[in-house]
Every structure is written in structure tokens, then in C-alpha cells.
Design an enzyme around this catalytic site. Sequence first.
Site, mmCIF file in Angstrom:
data_model
loop_
_atom_site.group_PDB
_atom_site.id
_atom_site.type_symbol
_atom_site.label_atom_id
_atom_site.label_comp_id
_atom_site.label_asym_id
_atom_site.label_seq_id
_atom_site.Cartn_x
_atom_site.Cartn_y
_atom_site.Cartn_z
ATOM 1 N N SER A 146 -4.606 -16.467 -11.015
ATOM 2 C CA SER A 146 -5.352 -15.203 -11.043
ATOM 3 C C SER A 146 -4.811 -14.226 -12.071
ATOM 4 O O SER A 146 -3.627 -13.868 -12.030
ATOM 5 C CB SER A 146 -5.263 -14.508 -9.681
ATOM 6 O OG SER A 146 -5.831 -15.294 -8.687
ATOM 7 N N HIS A 188 -11.015 -15.412 -12.730
ATOM 8 C CA HIS A 188 -10.975 -16.843 -13.037
ATOM 9 C C HIS A 188 -12.138 -17.200 -13.941
ATOM 10 O O HIS A 188 -13.269 -16.872 -13.640
ATOM 11 C CB HIS A 188 -11.058 -17.670 -11.757
ATOM 12 C CG HIS A 188 -9.792 -17.623 -10.980
ATOM 13 N ND1 HIS A 188 -8.816 -18.566 -11.087
ATOM 14 C CD2 HIS A 188 -9.314 -16.696 -10.131
ATOM 15 C CE1 HIS A 188 -7.796 -18.235 -10.319
ATOM 16 N NE2 HIS A 188 -8.082 -17.103 -9.728
ATOM 17 N N HIS A 191 -9.771 -22.314 -5.118
ATOM 18 C CA HIS A 191 -8.933 -21.924 -3.982
ATOM 19 C C HIS A 191 -9.530 -22.436 -2.681
ATOM 20 O O HIS A 191 -10.748 -22.453 -2.504
ATOM 21 C CB HIS A 191 -8.827 -20.397 -3.897
ATOM 22 C CG HIS A 191 -8.091 -19.778 -5.039
ATOM 23 N ND1 HIS A 191 -8.726 -19.342 -6.173
ATOM 24 C CD2 HIS A 191 -6.771 -19.540 -5.225
ATOM 25 C CE1 HIS A 191 -7.816 -18.849 -7.007
ATOM 26 N NE2 HIS A 191 -6.627 -18.954 -6.465
ATOM 27 N N TYR A 217 -9.470 -20.842 0.044
ATOM 28 C CA TYR A 217 -10.168 -19.741 0.738
ATOM 29 C C TYR A 217 -11.613 -19.564 0.259
ATOM 30 O O TYR A 217 -12.425 -18.937 0.932
ATOM 31 C CB TYR A 217 -9.402 -18.417 0.638
ATOM 32 C CG TYR A 217 -9.229 -17.853 -0.761
ATOM 33 C CD1 TYR A 217 -10.285 -17.279 -1.454
ATOM 34 C CD2 TYR A 217 -7.983 -17.889 -1.372
ATOM 35 C CE1 TYR A 217 -10.118 -16.769 -2.734
ATOM 36 C CE2 TYR A 217 -7.799 -17.377 -2.648
ATOM 37 C CZ TYR A 217 -8.879 -16.819 -3.328
ATOM 38 O OH TYR A 217 -8.706 -16.330 -4.593
ATOM 39 N N GLU A 218 -11.927 -20.114 -0.913
ATOM 40 C CA GLU A 218 -13.306 -20.010 -1.394
ATOM 41 C C GLU A 218 -14.240 -20.953 -0.629
ATOM 42 O O GLU A 218 -15.454 -20.858 -0.775
ATOM 43 C CB GLU A 218 -13.361 -20.350 -2.888
ATOM 44 C CG GLU A 218 -12.650 -19.326 -3.760
ATOM 45 C CD GLU A 218 -12.638 -19.739 -5.222
ATOM 46 O OE1 GLU A 218 -13.552 -19.338 -5.955
ATOM 47 O OE2 GLU A 218 -11.714 -20.473 -5.629
ATOM 48 N N ALA A 272 -0.297 -15.812 -8.970
ATOM 49 C CA ALA A 272 0.067 -14.444 -8.618
ATOM 50 C C ALA A 272 0.542 -14.494 -7.176
ATOM 51 O O ALA A 272 -0.059 -15.193 -6.355
ATOM 52 C CB ALA A 272 -1.148 -13.533 -8.743
ATOM 53 N N MET A 313 -1.798 -17.783 -2.140
ATOM 54 C CA MET A 313 -2.891 -18.561 -1.530
ATOM 55 C C MET A 313 -3.286 -19.774 -2.368
ATOM 56 O O MET A 313 -4.432 -20.210 -2.320
ATOM 57 C CB MET A 313 -4.111 -17.650 -1.340
ATOM 58 C CG MET A 313 -3.822 -16.359 -0.578
ATOM 59 S SD MET A 313 -5.251 -15.276 -0.560
ATOM 60 C CE MET A 313 -4.527 -13.743 0.047
ATOM 61 N N SER A 314 -2.336 -20.308 -3.121
ATOM 62 C CA SER A 314 -2.724 -21.420 -4.019
ATOM 63 C C SER A 314 -1.545 -22.355 -4.262
ATOM 64 O O SER A 314 -0.594 -22.392 -3.502
ATOM 65 C CB SER A 314 -3.214 -20.849 -5.351
ATOM 66 O OG SER A 314 -2.141 -20.251 -6.063
ATOM 67 N N ASN A 321 2.958 -7.730 -6.268
ATOM 68 C CA ASN A 321 3.095 -6.655 -5.278
ATOM 69 C C ASN A 321 4.260 -6.991 -4.371
ATOM 70 O O ASN A 321 4.642 -8.154 -4.244
ATOM 71 C CB ASN A 321 1.806 -6.539 -4.448
ATOM 72 C CG ASN A 321 1.422 -7.852 -3.799
ATOM 73 O OD1 ASN A 321 0.931 -8.770 -4.473
ATOM 74 N ND2 ASN A 321 1.678 -7.983 -2.520
ATOM 75 N N HIS A 361 -6.899 -6.636 -4.446
ATOM 76 C CA HIS A 361 -7.032 -7.668 -5.476
ATOM 77 C C HIS A 361 -6.924 -7.044 -6.877
ATOM 78 O O HIS A 361 -6.342 -7.637 -7.781
ATOM 79 C CB HIS A 361 -8.372 -8.396 -5.300
ATOM 80 C CG HIS A 361 -8.540 -9.576 -6.218
ATOM 81 N ND1 HIS A 361 -7.634 -10.632 -6.248
ATOM 82 C CD2 HIS A 361 -9.479 -9.865 -7.143
ATOM 83 C CE1 HIS A 361 -8.032 -11.513 -7.152
ATOM 84 N NE2 HIS A 361 -9.143 -11.083 -7.719
HETATM 85 N N1 HPA Z 1 -0.196 -12.194 -0.288
HETATM 86 C C1 HPA Z 1 -0.862 -13.342 -0.512
HETATM 87 N N2 HPA Z 1 -1.291 -13.705 -1.701
HETATM 88 C C2 HPA Z 1 -1.027 -12.899 -2.734
HETATM 89 C C3 HPA Z 1 -0.329 -11.691 -2.580
HETATM 90 C C4 HPA Z 1 0.108 -11.324 -1.283
HETATM 91 O O1 HPA Z 1 0.727 -10.273 -1.063
HETATM 92 N N3 HPA Z 1 -0.235 -11.125 -3.806
HETATM 93 C C5 HPA Z 1 -0.848 -11.969 -4.672
HETATM 94 N N4 HPA Z 1 -1.327 -13.055 -4.029
#
Ligand code: HPA
Length: 292
Positions: free
Chosen positions: A40, A71, A93, A95-96, A123, A221-222, A245, A265
Amino acid sequence: MPTSTSPDSIKERSTQAAVAIRELIGKGMRPPRAGVIIGSGLGAVSAAMTSPSVVEYRQIPGFATPSVAGHRGRLLAGDLAGVPAVILEGRYHYYEGYTMRQVTFPTRVLAELGVEMLVVTNAAGGLDPAFRPGDIMLISDHINLLGDNPLRGPNEDGLGPRFPDMNGAYDPDLREAARRVAAAEGVELRHGVYVAVSGPNYETPAELGFFRTVGGDAIGMSTVPEVIVARHAGLRVLGLSCITNRALAPADRAREGVGAMTVTHEEVLAATASGAAKMARIIAGVIGEMAR
Ligand code: HPA
């Protein structure tokens, strides 16, 4: 039960995709030695590849069009630091709503194209209180909390073993190379364990506490599905997370004196900007060592 010769076998479909890619790129395509999957917001990593040939994912049989912001969904073939390589800009992903097999199909195609090494980037939120947005974490290991596995189901023995070993999944020599390159480039490299969850929601404070307690340093998440499949296929893996973050457990939050920890996001994508340039230098440096 599908076998390696049935028409829907992964082997057969990845061979078809590889043939299509070679045809679309044409005679100029040198057999790639390295594959890179870009996470991402990290599209800037591909700037390290000079005058690539481009194939859109929708042109490749078996690939679907990625849906999430940030993406792009295209394959770049060309040279990275003098080494023939393929970059996948955009991943699928879980989650998609894609199945694990769809998520990892591009990795199978990279293996079919003949790459020896896979670089995965993502990320991620920083569970380690020392991590800051923009930091790069060298992944030393992972914890799969996705609740699914791309190797579930009948094993195609032509692709890899039924019970692949995951020791050294993140290749020790490539990690050492990444540390060397980062030092030479003046890039500070963090290292740690990547925890993969399915998402798409960001974590509750209690979940962050749990992920930290079980040994996580970064959360995302990947990546883990692709790494499992790459190891199944015998590829060497290098993994890099861009910390976007802070994702601190309540106890760490109290210790650090930081308040509520919300994440969006947009914020994640913004933080990848500084990280992508650093990642590009590390990736080019490590892949460049293959030429020696
Ligand atoms: N949690 C899950 N996935 C992420 C995060 C997060 O804080 N930051 C970037 N991808």
C-alpha cells in the site's frame, strides 16, 4: 480432487499466466531473477527500475483487478540494479474477499517466471514503542493470525511439499545483506516480527495488547500468504515493512504518555511517502548483490 494435471491446477494456471506475460513483454524480456511485491502506497519503490515494460494485471490470465486505494495493479519487467526483475505493483488482500489462492496466485506466477528471490513490502502499524512512522522494519519472522492458509487443500507436489518448513522463512543471508546495504546507505533499519491479521478493521486496544504480548513488533493485513507460498515454492524471501502509524498496546501507550490511538487509511498512505524511498534503496542494493 485436483491434481497437478487437472485444468484448474495452480501449476497449469501459473504456467499459462507466465506464458502470457512473456508474450506481452516480447523478446526483450530477460528471465527475471528477483520478484518484488509492492505494498500500500509504496509505488515509489518501482522508480528504482529503469524503463520497465508494463503489463496491466487485467491482461494476465488468472489475475483479478485490485480494488483498494493506493494499489495500481500492474506488472513491471526490467532491470533493478543491473539484475533482471519483475515488480508487482498492487497485491490482492484477503480482506478484499479474495481467496488465499487468489491472493497468492501472483507469487506462484513469479516462481513460474523463474525468480530465485522474492522481496515483499507492506505498510504496517508499529507495536514496538520504539518505532515511528516512516521507519523501515526488516521482517525477521512472522505470526500468521489470518485464520486461513494458502496451502490449505490438496497439495500439488509439483509446486512444493505438503508440510513446508518455515524456519528461516525470511532468509538470514538476505537479511544480513539488507543490514549491510542500509548501513552503507545511511538508512536506519528496525527489525522484528510481523503479525498478520485479516482486517479490514484496525485493531482494538485489547487486540494490540495481545499482539504485542505474543511477540509482535509490527502489524498488518498482508504479506504472510505470499511468504508462505514463496517458501513452499523454494524462493528466498526478504520482507520489509514501512511503519505508517504507532499501534501501541494500552500498557505501552500509558508508558509513552500518548493518548487514544486512531488510524486512518489516508494517514497510512501519507506515511509511506518517506518510507518508500528508503525501501527502494535497500531493495536495489540487495538485489544488486545478486549480480556480483
Ligand atoms: N494495523 C493493521 N494494519 C495496518 C496498520 C495497523 O495499524 N497500519 C498499516 N497497516
